[in-house]
Design a protein around this motif. Structure first.
Motif, PDB file in Angstrom:
ATOM      1  N   VAL A 282       0.841  -1.203   0.000  1.00 48.12           N
ATOM      2  CA  VAL A 282       0.000   0.000   0.000  1.00 48.12           C
ATOM      3  C   VAL A 282       0.877   1.253   0.000  1.00 48.12           C
ATOM      4  CG1 VAL A 282      -1.662   1.313   1.367  1.00 48.12           C
ATOM      5  CG2 VAL A 282      -1.943  -1.159   1.106  1.00 48.12           C
ATOM      6  N   HIS A 283       1.935   1.214   0.792  1.00 50.88           N
ATOM      7  CA  HIS A 283       2.831   2.379   0.878  1.00 50.88           C
ATOM      8  C   HIS A 283       3.483   2.680  -0.465  1.00 50.88           C
ATOM      9  CE1 HIS A 283       5.491   5.348   2.385  1.00 50.88           C
ATOM     10  NE2 HIS A 283       6.562   4.583   2.501  1.00 50.88           N
ATOM     11  N   HIS A 285       2.443   1.967  -3.377  1.00 48.22           N
ATOM     12  CA  HIS A 285       1.491   2.352  -4.413  1.00 48.22           C
ATOM     13  C   HIS A 285       0.842   3.709  -4.144  1.00 48.22           C
ATOM     14  CE1 HIS A 285       1.719  -1.830  -5.855  1.00 48.22           C
ATOM     15  NE2 HIS A 285       1.231  -1.349  -6.974  1.00 48.22           N
ATOM     16  N   THR A 286       0.941   4.215  -2.935  1.00 44.04           N
ATOM     17  CA  THR A 286       0.307   5.493  -2.614  1.00 44.04           C
ATOM     18  C   THR A 286       1.310   6.608  -2.329  1.00 44.04           C
ATOM     19  OG1 THR A 286       0.150   4.843  -0.269  1.00 44.04           O
ATOM     20  CG2 THR A 286      -1.740   4.368  -1.691  1.00 44.04           C
ATOM     21  N   ALA A 287       2.569   6.261  -2.065  1.00 39.92           N
ATOM     22  CA  ALA A 287       3.557   7.282  -1.709  1.00 39.92           C
ATOM     23  C   ALA A 287       3.982   8.066  -2.946  1.00 39.92           C
ATOM     24  CB  ALA A 287       4.780   6.639  -1.052  1.00 39.92           C
ATOM     25  N   THR A 288       4.511   9.243  -2.706  1.00 36.76           N
ATOM     26  CA  THR A 288       5.073  10.065  -3.776  1.00 36.76           C
ATOM     27  C   THR A 288       6.538   9.679  -3.952  1.00 36.76           C
ATOM     28  OG1 THR A 288       3.586  11.893  -3.254  1.00 36.76           O
ATOM     29  CG2 THR A 288       5.566  12.411  -4.538  1.00 36.76           C
ATOM     30  N   ASP A 292       8.134  10.815  -9.323  1.00 35.15           N
ATOM     31  CA  ASP A 292       6.898  11.568  -9.522  1.00 35.15           C
ATOM     32  C   ASP A 292       7.143  13.063  -9.562  1.00 35.15           C
ATOM     33  OD1 ASP A 292       5.564   9.169  -9.476  1.00 35.15           O
ATOM     34  OD2 ASP A 292       5.136   9.263  -7.336  1.00 35.15           O
ATOM     35  N   ARG A 468       5.103   0.138 -10.328  1.00 33.11           N
ATOM     36  CA  ARG A 468       5.593   0.253  -8.954  1.00 33.11           C
ATOM     37  C   ARG A 468       5.805  -1.131  -8.342  1.00 33.11           C
ATOM     38  NH1 ARG A 468       3.619   5.498  -5.703  1.00 33.11           N
ATOM     39  NH2 ARG A 468       3.771   7.018  -7.393  1.00 33.11           N
TER      40      ARG A 468
END
Length: 676
Positions: A282-283, A285-288, A292, A468
């Motif tokens: 989850v981290h 796939h959601t972190a910047t 990016d 990712r």
């Protein structure tokens, strides 16, 4: 008749004029005579610092920003210049800023800023911004700015990455310079003095995904946690099964001690492993991620001139229109003497346009020499050979040649390939001479056009961006899952085993800790007596045992006496406990392996149980082997010196089972304890 002296004076008068003319004449003629070549002052070679100094001097004084055209692939020069003015203008000091793409030129980054500072000679802030760096290089002259502390904070807190856009870097750097808590943030961290703390800090920072390698490091960490969890589950399951089997053989009734903790640990281990994997996924796939932040570049064109901005191309083309050899000012001091190349190009029948320019992946052609050559031809609209050389420091140049309106025979196509690309261990002059030897063999072919650049063909079908998940799995998963994780679990279990071993050793030989422990036990017993109701069935016995403990404690007790005091006091506390189950354990036999362990566990007749195993012992001792149990026997100081197992002392404490198998006589105890 004349005297000799008079004749001498007359002769000197006649000679004075010729002598004066001989001395003064050459000196008078010196201003109009041409100076000798050896006396002419040497011309200073054009340097990178001088090039940038000239550009800065063309800008407004005290607010000079130079955006080099090698950044035109990623930035709009005017927009970036405006952003940099806004950022550094907030400081309220004069500033001289150079934004350029990083190339291996002869002026290193460490030397460029001091050179600019010396050449410009004005007080202010001097800044060098380059993509692909997680910092802002800055020097100050006559300005009160905490540049060193700001640099430390940027590095410690990783406020920038390699992909942070230059305008964002400028804003972050200025915000850091003006932060009110900058001094506190720049102080060394508390863990900086710990050995290898830098490695741990680097590892933790990678887990935050603020580095390019972060997803891979996070994946390895998650795999290691999963491997450790699986190993802990297997070991805890084996330990629990073995303890239960030994409890059955010993005739132990009830749940073995520690079984609940083993069951909970056995359940939590896989749960933690699964949660670690899920949380890591989850981290990631959601972190910047640092990627990016990468500035979105304009769509690269698939038709000529194949670049979206021709500003630099037009500048180079204007130079080639005047001279077939163009050497960019930024690399002028690095490529060496190219006089022979210039003469050869001027006398060649085949038009050969040669440009020596610094290339970068951030420029309009993405660092591709072939695209730059096509763009030059498109702007100049001339037939001939277009040669592009990337060589900023005069070593290992990269060359590319593209023919327009000319062709080479099939026999020399391979030789042309052999002299393009990177030429190692050659100077620019040598590499270009080898290339010209092949290009000279070209013959006119009006209308002949080369194929589009190879990179342009890839643009029509770009390679898919890595996901990712692939970045998360890019580390050495097998090593982390099957080696690092299990070894970490075994190390953790070894540490726990060592701590329990030290604790068991302290229980076996309590020594000096017995006296304070006995004092605390007696105070607890006294508080329990005060809180007990007057009609409690065990109050009288508890009073006698408390009086006995106090009497022994007031005398000159040895270690065995102190053990007995602790046992009696703990028995009083249990007997007076409001919980009936706890009170019922007060009159059970005490563990004779170590009376400090408390009451013995109820035991039935186990399979194959020997008479020795009928000795009263607590549940923990009952599950041990004979050898392990012998190591847990309480050792006390003997009157003869040294330490002996308490069971070997023929004392009333031992023979009465510390008051559980026989009545303790206070006078006898006081006599043994030499209480008068």
């Amino acid at each position: 008749m004349h005297s000799p002296s008079r004749s001498l004076r007359r002769a000197l008068v006649f000679l004075a004029a010729p002598l004066l003319l001989a001395l003064v004449g050459p000196a008078a003629l010196l201003p109009v005579l041409p100076a000798h070549a050896d006396t002419a002052p040497p011309e200073e070679p054009t340097s990178v610092a001088a090039h940038y100094t000239g550009l800065l001097e063309e800008r407004p004084e005290g607010a000079a920003v130079v955006v080099e055209d090698t950044l035109l692939g990623d930035y709009d020069a005017d927009e970036l210049e405006r952003s940099l003015h806004e950022a550094f203008g907030r400081l309220g000091v004069d500033y001289y800023v150079v934004a350029r793409a990083a190339v291996d030129d002869v002026a290193s980054d460490a030397e460029l800023l001091p050179a600019l500072q010396d050449r410009v000679g004005e007080p202010g802030l001097y800044v060098l911004l380059q993509p692909g760096e997680s910092r802002v290089q800055a020097l100050g002259r006559g300005v009160d700015l905490p540049l060193r502390e700001a640099g430390q904070v940027v590095s410690l807190e990783r406020l920038m990455t390699y992909h942070t856009p230059l305008d964002t870097k400028a804003d972050v750097f200025v915000d850091t310079l003006t932060a009110p808590d900058l001094h506190e943030r720049a102080q060394p961290r508390w863990y900086s003095r710990i050995p290898a703390a830098w490695y741990a800090e680097q590892y933790v920072q990678d887990l935050k995904l603020n580095t390019s390698s972060g997803p891979g490091v996070l994946g390895e960490a998650a795999a290691a946690v999963a491997g450790m969890a699986a190993t802990l589950w297997a070991v805890l399951s084996a330990v629990r099964h073995g303890r239960r089997a030994r409890a059955t053989e010993a005739g132990y009734q009830g749940r073995p001690p520690g079984d609940r903790a083993l069951t909970v640990g056995r359940f939590l281990a896989p749960v933690v492993g699964v949660l670690a994997l899920v949380a890591a996924l989850v981290h990631v796939h959601t972190a910047t991620l640092p990627e990016d932040e990468r500035r979105e570049t304009p769509d690269q064109r698939v038709l000529a001139p194949y670049v979206h901005d021709t500003s630099r191309v037009e500048r180079v083309a204007a130079g080639l229109a005047q001279d077939p050899l163009y050497v960019d000012p930024r690399v002028g001091a690095g490529v060496g003497d190219l006089t022979g190349i210039a003469e050869r190009l001027s006398g060649s029948d085949l038009p050969v346009y040669t440009a020596v320019v610094p290339m970068s992946r951030h420029d309009e052609s993405g660092g591709d020499l072939e695209i730059f050559a096509h763009a030059l031809h498109h702007v100049m609209d001339e037939d001939g050979a277009f040669v592009v050389v990337d060589d900023a420091d005069g070593s290992d140049p990269a060359l590319e040649a593209v023919l327009f309106g000319h062709t080479l025979g099939e026999a020399v196509v391979d030789p042309l390939t052999d002299v393009t690309g990177y030429r190692f261990d050659l100077t620019t002059r040598q590499a270009v001479e080898d290339l010209l030897d092949v290009v000279d063999q070209a013959s006119p072919a009006p209308g002949q056009e080369p194929p589009p650049p190879a990179e342009v063909e890839y643009r029509t079908e770009p390679a898919p961006e890595p996901s990712r998940l692939s970045a998360f799995l890019s580390g050495d998963w097998s090593m982390a899952l099957f080696v690092t994780g299990p070894l970490s679990a075994l190390a953790l279990l070894g540490l726990v085993w060592a701590v329990l071993g030290v604790r068991g050793r302290m229980d076996t030989i309590p020594g000096r800790s017995l006296r304070p422990r006995a004092d605390r036990a007696v105070r607890r017993a006294a508080r329990a007596l005060e809180a007990a109701p007057a009609d409690h069935a065990g109050l009288d016995r508890s009073l006698r045992e408390t009086d006995t403990a106090l009497a022994v404690l007031r005398g000159a007790p040895d270690e065995l006496d102190l053990v007995g005091v602790v046992v009696l006091s703990d028995r009083v506390v249990r007997r007076l406990d409001p919980d009936p189950d706890t009170a019922a354990t007060a009159d059970l036999p005490v563990c004779m392996v170590n009376p400090l362990h408390g009451p013995a566990a109820p035991q039935g007749r186990g399979r194959g149980q020997r008479p020795r195993e009928r000795q009263a012992r607590c549940a923990s001792c009952a599950l041990l082997s004979d050898r392990a149990r012998d190591r847990r026997v309480l050792m006390v100081a003997a009157p003869s010196g040294g330490r002996r197992p308490h069971l070997e002392l023929a004392r009333l404490w031992v023979t009465s089972g510390y008051g559980t198998s026989g009545r303790l006589d206070t006078e006898d105890l006081m006599g043994e304890s030499r209480v008068h």
